[in-house]
Design a protein around this motif. Structure first.
Motif, short mmCIF file in Angstrom:
data_model
loop_
_atom_site.label_atom_id
_atom_site.label_comp_id
_atom_site.label_asym_id
_atom_site.label_seq_id
_atom_site.Cartn_x
_atom_site.Cartn_y
_atom_site.Cartn_z
N CYS A 1 -1.85 14.44 -0.24
CA CYS A 1 -1.84 15.84 0.19
C CYS A 1 -1.37 16.79 -0.91
O CYS A 1 -0.53 16.43 -1.74
CB CYS A 1 -0.91 15.97 1.40
N CYS B 1 -3.85 16.03 6.39
CA CYS B 1 -3.99 15.47 7.74
C CYS B 1 -4.92 16.33 8.58
O CYS B 1 -5.78 15.82 9.31
CB CYS B 1 -2.61 15.34 8.40
N CYS C 1 -0.06 11.64 3.62
CA CYS C 1 0.83 12.52 2.85
C CYS C 1 0.76 12.25 1.35
O CYS C 1 0.89 13.19 0.54
CB CYS C 1 2.26 12.41 3.37
N TYR D 1 0.46 19.27 -0.25
CA TYR D 1 1.84 19.62 0.12
C TYR D 1 2.74 18.39 0.03
O TYR D 1 2.28 17.25 0.12
CB TYR D 1 1.88 20.19 1.54
N CYS E 1 5.54 20.76 2.90
CA CYS E 1 4.67 20.47 4.04
C CYS E 1 4.87 21.54 5.13
O CYS E 1 5.98 21.73 5.63
CB CYS E 1 5.04 19.10 4.60
S1 SF4 Z 1 2.36 16.52 3.71
FE1 SF4 Z 1 2.34 17.60 5.65
S2 SF4 Z 1 0.38 18.68 5.65
FE2 SF4 Z 1 0.26 17.10 4.08
S3 SF4 Z 1 -0.64 15.32 5.09
FE3 SF4 Z 1 1.58 15.09 5.24
S4 SF4 Z 1 2.11 16.01 7.20
FE4 SF4 Z 1 0.04 16.72 6.69
#
Ligand code: SF4
Ligand SMILES: Cc1cc2nc3c(=O)[nH]c(=O)nc-3n(C[C@H](O)[C@H](O)[C@H](O)COP(=O)(O)OP(=O)(O)OC[C@H]3O[C@@H](n4cnc5c(N)ncnc54)[C@H](O)[C@@H]3O)c2cc1C
Length: 510
Positions: A442, A351, A439, A444, A455
């Motif tokens: 991602c 993000c 997410c 994380y 995250c």
């Molecule tokens: S997992 Fe966390 S860091 Fe990754 S995109 Fe989602 S909110 Fe953002």
């Protein structure tokens, strides 16, 4: 010579108060691209290009209208490198009776100009800025005696004042003042988001692009694919484009974030409204007209108008009511440095990477990215207000101190102790997951909070809640969060704080 009329880069409208009563035969307009203004922050290259090109176009228009204009183009070898030096040179050459200007949007420059009667030894008339819906005095009168200021009440005053979306009986159209509850849909790719309005650079803009690359090439961002309007006529086309293609869905997807689309259904009009190419009231009237003629629903039109006659006017009012003290606020006592990835986008947080990368390419990120992604992270991580405010002032094409500062220091960082917003916009990764499709792409895991791949927003959120207990535990809008925190097992709380402390010690490696 009668008067020197100074026009600043964000005052590009023939209706400017400084031009009222100007004598085309005797007065001389001064416009200047100067180093001190181009470099007081790391302005995005697209902002420099937009403003310098729009200034050059506006100066040509004034000349065509019969005004005499002194225009200084940017060059590092110019003898005058600040507005004050430009004015000193012009005073020496022309012995004016007075300097006339319109009040500027930044305290920093306002402070300098308001001393010119002494420093330059010439009477300086500073006229009110009529490019806003409320005057500074009107806002001050409204704010007087109120302990906490709430945008919603000021917004209603502005609706009454302008008659926007009001019935003849002075009631809000559709029966409600505010349709925000309908404006929180996640966007899953349908309906398709419109392409943003584009204007290809003309010869003037191309010359400015080359100049910025040559002399200001170390500034933030990319100058590639510059497609902003630089004249009022083209900015009006951008407004029409928004009303035709994006406004109908503006409300529904106002809070959405997308992994694939930079602009969604936003208007991308702030760069023009903020520099005088578009008049805010005219913009709102055209949006209202779209509802009256059945071209856009009420939740979209009211939501859009509220951003302009509500939020925009409200933050400006707060800025002028409380500067310069407002800028010194740091009521949460933050002291952490801004991580380097804010400038590079080089982070595994999808993000954050997406919001910063769009910012670098476009000089634009939409409101929810600014508030709930880059802003939320800075709040949770306890970044010093100075550093995060300077970042926001630098990176957006629409950034000016009067609008950036209250939004960042007040709305995002809660550094004014809740004067602007009753509760901080702190949120865990769940919020970003709900509003976006980031997410799933991602590194994380948004469902995890304490593990190595969890995250970062999750544990940082609880760390924020825990470390600011004194400030927020008694806030009725935060009681639930504290109850949830206390309900968790002590081992879980320790693990969350341990993970957050690790992240805070290693922000640059996220
Ligand atoms: S997992 Fe966390 S860091 Fe990754 S995109 Fe989602 S909110 Fe953002
Ligand atoms: C941390 C942060 C920093 C911001 N910095 C700036 C800034 O430097 N300059 C700026 O113009 N806006 C700023 N905003 C407000 C808002 O994000 C931008 O105005 C908006 O994203 C501009 O894009 P748009 O024209 O597509 O807006 P839209 O989403 O289409 O909204 C319509 C218009 O409403 C006005 N508006 C909406 N929200 C706000 C707001 N909170 N404050 C003032 N005006 C608002 C703008 O004029 C905007 O053009 C900031 C918001 C946050 C949370």
């Amino acid at each position: 010579m009668a008067n020197l009329i100074l026009i600043l880069a964000d005052q590009l409208t023939p209706g400017l108060s400084a031009l009222e009563g100007a004598d085309r035969d005797t007065d001389r307009i001064v416009m200047a691209e100067v180093h001190s203004e181009a470099s007081y922050t790391n302005h995005h290259k697209k902002k420099l290009i937009l403003l310098f090109s729009a200034m050059r176009h506006f100066a040509s228009q004034l000349e065509a209208d019969g005004y005499s204009v002194h225009y200084q183009r940017y060059h590092p070898d110019n003898t005058a490198q600040s507005l004050e030096q430009v004015m000193a040179e012009q005073i020496k050459a022309h012995q004016p009776e007075r300097i006339i200007t319109t009040e500027c949007g930044e305290w920093r420059l306002h402070d300098i100009i308001s001393q010119w009667h002494k420093t330059l030894g010439v009477t300086t008339e500073i006229r009110p800025d009529s490019c806003f819906i409320a005057t500074k005095q009107e806002f001050a009168d409204w704010a007087e005696g109120r302990k906490q200021l709430r945008m919603e009440y000021f917004y209603r005053e502005m609706r009454r004042k302008t008659g926007l979306l009001m019935t003849p009986e002075q009631k809000p159209e559709g029966g409600e003042w505010n349709y925000d509850a309908e404006n929180r849909r996640k966007w899953t790719g349908k309906p398709l988001a419109p392409s943003p309005f584009r204007i290809e650079p003309d010869a003037v803009t191309q010359e400015v692009i080359d100049m910025v690359e040559e002399h200001l090439g170390d500034h933030f961002g990319s100058s590639e694919d510059f497609h902003f309007a630089v004249t009022a006529a083209d900015a009006e086309k951008a407004l029409e484009h928004f009303i035709d293609y994006a406004l109908p869905c503006f409300g529904d997807y106002q809070d959405a974030i997308s992994d694939h689309e930079d602009w969604l259904f936003h208007s991308i009009l702030s760069p023009y409204i903020n520099c005088g190419l578009l008049d805010p009231l005219m913009v709102c009237e055209q949006a209202a007209q779209a509802w009256y003629t059945g071209r856009a629903p009420i939740n979209a039109v009211e939501g859009f108008i509220r951003q302009i006659v509500g939020w925009r006017e409200f933050v400006r009012g707060i800025y002028w009511l409380h500067m310069p003290e407002y800028a010194r606020n740091n009521q949460l006592g933050n002291d952490r440095a801004l991580p380097g990835f804010y400038w590079t986008g080089d982070t595994r947080m999808r993000c954050m990477h997406k919001a910063i990368d769009a910012t670098r390419r476009n000089g634009y990120a939409h409101h929810i990215q600014r508030l709930m992604v880059t802003g939320n992270f800075a709040l949770l991580a306890g970044i010093t207000p100075d550093e995060i405010c300077d970042w926001y002032l630098a990176v957006y094409v629409d950034a000016y101190d009067w609008v950036e500062l209250p939004n960042v220091l007040g709305m995002v960082m809660h550094a004014d102790g809740g004067y602007l917003g009753s509760k901080p916009y702190a949120a865990s990764g769940k919020y970003i997951q709900r509003q976006s499709d980031h997410c799933s792409n991602c590194h994380y895991k948004v469902a995890k909070a304490t593990e190595d791949d969890a995250c970062p927003f999750n544990s940082l959120y609880w760390h924020f809640i825990d470390r600011h207990r004194d400030q927020f535990a008694k806030n009725p809008r935060m009681t639930m969060m504290y109850r949830n925190w206390e309900k968790q097992k002590p081992e879980r709380r320790d693990a969350l704080l341990k993970r957050a402390n690790y992240l805070l010690d290693n922000l640059d490696s996220l």
